[in-house]
Design a protein around this motif. Sequence first.
Motif, short mmCIF file in Angstrom:
data_model
loop_
_atom_site.label_atom_id
_atom_site.label_comp_id
_atom_site.label_asym_id
_atom_site.label_seq_id
_atom_site.Cartn_x
_atom_site.Cartn_y
_atom_site.Cartn_z
N PHE A 109 0.87 -1.19 0.00
CA PHE A 109 0.00 0.00 0.00
C PHE A 109 0.90 1.23 0.00
N TYR A 110 0.43 2.30 -0.66
CA TYR A 110 1.13 3.58 -0.55
C TYR A 110 0.11 4.69 -0.36
N LEU A 111 0.27 5.45 0.74
CA LEU A 111 -0.63 6.57 1.04
C LEU A 111 0.16 7.86 0.93
N ASP A 112 -0.43 8.90 0.36
CA ASP A 112 0.31 10.17 0.28
C ASP A 112 0.20 10.90 1.62
N TYR A 113 0.79 12.11 1.67
CA TYR A 113 0.83 12.84 2.95
C TYR A 113 -0.55 13.24 3.46
N ASN A 114 -1.57 13.22 2.56
CA ASN A 114 -2.96 13.48 3.01
C ASN A 114 -3.69 12.19 3.39
N THR A 157 -5.04 6.97 -0.48
CA THR A 157 -4.40 5.74 -0.94
C THR A 157 -4.07 5.82 -2.43
N LEU A 158 -2.79 5.79 -2.77
CA LEU A 158 -2.37 5.85 -4.18
C LEU A 158 -2.12 4.46 -4.74
N LEU A 159 -1.71 3.53 -3.88
CA LEU A 159 -1.55 2.13 -4.31
C LEU A 159 -2.21 1.24 -3.27
N GLY A 200 -1.57 1.41 -18.11
CA GLY A 200 -2.62 2.07 -17.32
C GLY A 200 -2.66 3.55 -17.63
N ASN A 201 -3.80 4.15 -17.34
CA ASN A 201 -4.02 5.57 -17.63
C ASN A 201 -3.05 6.47 -16.86
N ASN A 202 -2.96 7.72 -17.29
CA ASN A 202 -2.22 8.74 -16.53
C ASN A 202 -2.73 8.75 -15.10
N GLY A 203 -1.79 8.77 -14.16
CA GLY A 203 -2.17 8.88 -12.76
C GLY A 203 -2.60 7.56 -12.12
N ALA A 204 -2.47 6.45 -12.86
CA ALA A 204 -2.90 5.14 -12.32
C ALA A 204 -2.01 4.66 -11.18
N GLY A 205 -0.77 5.16 -11.14
CA GLY A 205 0.13 4.75 -10.05
C GLY A 205 1.38 4.01 -10.52
N LYS A 206 1.62 3.98 -11.82
CA LYS A 206 2.74 3.19 -12.37
C LYS A 206 4.10 3.70 -11.84
N SER A 207 4.32 5.02 -11.98
CA SER A 207 5.63 5.56 -11.55
C SER A 207 5.83 5.36 -10.05
N THR A 208 4.78 5.59 -9.29
CA THR A 208 4.88 5.43 -7.83
C THR A 208 5.28 3.99 -7.49
N LEU A 209 4.62 3.04 -8.15
CA LEU A 209 4.93 1.63 -7.89
C LEU A 209 6.38 1.31 -8.31
N PRO A 230 14.37 6.87 -14.19
CA PRO A 230 13.19 7.69 -13.89
C PRO A 230 12.53 8.21 -15.16
N GLN A 231 11.28 8.66 -15.00
CA GLN A 231 10.55 9.16 -16.18
C GLN A 231 11.27 10.39 -16.76
N SER A 232 11.76 11.26 -15.89
CA SER A 232 12.57 12.36 -16.42
C SER A 232 13.80 12.51 -15.54
N ASP A 277 11.12 3.52 -16.29
CA ASP A 277 9.86 4.28 -16.36
C ASP A 277 9.78 5.00 -17.71
N GLU A 278 8.96 4.49 -18.58
CA GLU A 278 8.79 5.01 -19.94
C GLU A 278 10.12 5.15 -20.69
N PRO A 279 10.84 4.02 -20.84
CA PRO A 279 12.15 4.08 -21.52
C PRO A 279 12.00 4.42 -23.00
N THR A 323 4.92 1.93 -19.89
CA THR A 323 4.85 2.59 -21.18
C THR A 323 3.41 2.97 -21.50
N HIS A 324 3.27 3.94 -22.42
CA HIS A 324 1.95 4.28 -22.94
C HIS A 324 1.81 3.81 -24.38
N ASP A 325 2.88 3.24 -24.93
CA ASP A 325 2.85 2.84 -26.34
C ASP A 325 2.50 1.35 -26.41
N1 LIG Z 1 4.17 11.96 -3.33
C1 LIG Z 1 2.94 12.16 -3.80
N2 LIG Z 1 2.05 12.87 -3.10
C2 LIG Z 1 0.81 13.10 -3.56
N3 LIG Z 1 0.35 12.59 -4.73
C3 LIG Z 1 1.20 11.87 -5.45
C4 LIG Z 1 2.54 11.61 -5.06
N4 LIG Z 1 3.13 10.87 -6.01
C5 LIG Z 1 2.21 10.67 -6.95
N5 LIG Z 1 1.05 11.25 -6.63
C6 LIG Z 1 -0.24 11.14 -7.34
O1 LIG Z 1 -0.46 9.76 -7.45
C7 LIG Z 1 -1.10 9.43 -8.66
C8 LIG Z 1 -0.26 8.40 -9.40
O2 LIG Z 1 0.91 9.04 -9.92
P1 LIG Z 1 1.95 8.26 -10.82
O3 LIG Z 1 2.99 9.24 -11.24
O4 LIG Z 1 2.39 7.06 -10.08
O5 LIG Z 1 1.03 7.82 -12.04
P2 LIG Z 1 1.42 7.16 -13.43
O6 LIG Z 1 0.55 5.98 -13.62
O7 LIG Z 1 2.88 6.93 -13.51
O8 LIG Z 1 0.99 8.33 -14.43
P3 LIG Z 1 1.56 8.78 -15.87
O9 LIG Z 1 1.13 7.74 -16.85
O10 LIG Z 1 0.87 10.08 -16.09
O11 LIG Z 1 3.06 8.92 -15.77
C9 LIG Z 1 -1.27 10.77 -9.38
O12 LIG Z 1 -2.58 11.21 -9.20
C10 LIG Z 1 -0.26 11.68 -8.74
O13 LIG Z 1 -0.68 13.02 -8.79
#
Ligand SMILES: Nc1ncnc2c1ncn2[C@@H]1O[C@H](COP(=O)(O)OP(=O)(O)OP(=O)(O)O)[C@@H](O)[C@H]1O
Length: 258
Positions: free
Chosen positions: A12-17, A20-22, A39-48, A86-88, A167-169, A200-202
């Motif tokens: 599980f991953y929870l942000d500072y608020n 639940t992000l994962l 997965g869509n933008n914001g799905a949580g891929k980079s965080t994972l 990293p993505q960037s 992350d998105e190589p 990836t998104h491709d």
């Molecule tokens: N440290 C954080 N604190 C708060 N929100 C965060 C944090 N890291 C990521 N997020 C939020 O978590 C969600 C998932 O972000 P993440 O970058 O993992 O998505 P992603 O699937 O990689 O998206 P993309 O395809 O756009 O790169 C997003 O809504 C993002 O705004």
Amino acid sequence: MMGLNFKVKTLFYLDYNRKTLLKDINFEFNEGEIICFLGNNGAGKSTLLKICAGVVEPSYGQVSINQEKISNINNLYRSRMISWLPQSFTRAENFNVEEFLLLERENNIKFLQKSNNEFSIDFSSLLRDFDIASQAKKEIILLSGGEWKRVQLARIWQRKSKILILDEPDGDLDLKHKINLVEKCREYVVKNKAIIFLATHDLHFAKMIANRICALNNGVLTWNSEADIFWNLNILKKLYDLNNQDEFYFKSKESLSF
Ligand SMILES: Nc1ncnc2c1ncn2[C@@H]1O[C@H](COP(=O)(O)OP(=O)(O)OP(=O)(O)O)[C@@H](O)[C@H]1O
């Protein structure tokens, strides 16, 4: 002897608020696999991927390599085992391509305590492999987006880690260099008995490269199967929340020929 194994359990991953992000992510990857996270933008891929790379701590749950929790593995060993793209990646000034890559080589020998032998990658073939030989003396801030991505990939390749987390190589790469990356990844997992996982998104790139597909939706792992099973099921529309826009996508794709 058992091969390399990478496992994520009840993560599980929870942000500072405390949002639940994962949520309750579980999977296991084995030596030789190339796994694509979709997965869509914001799905949580980079965080994972950051959590898997050990860059971010999970709020709950475990990541382990060969049954050893990465939180218990010392930093030195972990950074030898795992490489993360990293993505960037911010470009440092005053370095040309060769210097940037040689610095990484020195870091590997000095800080990661790899021997020269263990790290005996042929520098000129590395530059050739990623088609950056003609850019070797160029300042990295002057490179195009795709050239810079190839330099970052070369940097990671020379580390020879067992686990590559990318992350998105393929972001910024043209078709020719995407195909080249597919070939390089396939070679890499066999030669280094490694695991590569990437986001990836491709979809076409994903289809070329992956032998396993995982999908994330809103922080939940909604799919994990062998790639062939995934592609045969026609579930992209659902995965990407498309409202009949898929017809447009597939028609335009089919009309391409070489
Ligand atoms: N440290 C954080 N604190 C708060 N929100 C965060 C944090 N890291 C990521 N997020 C939020 O978590 C969600 C998932 O972000 P993440 O970058 O993992 O998505 P992603 O699937 O990689 O998206 P993309 O395809 O756009 O790169 C997003 O809504 C993002 O705004």
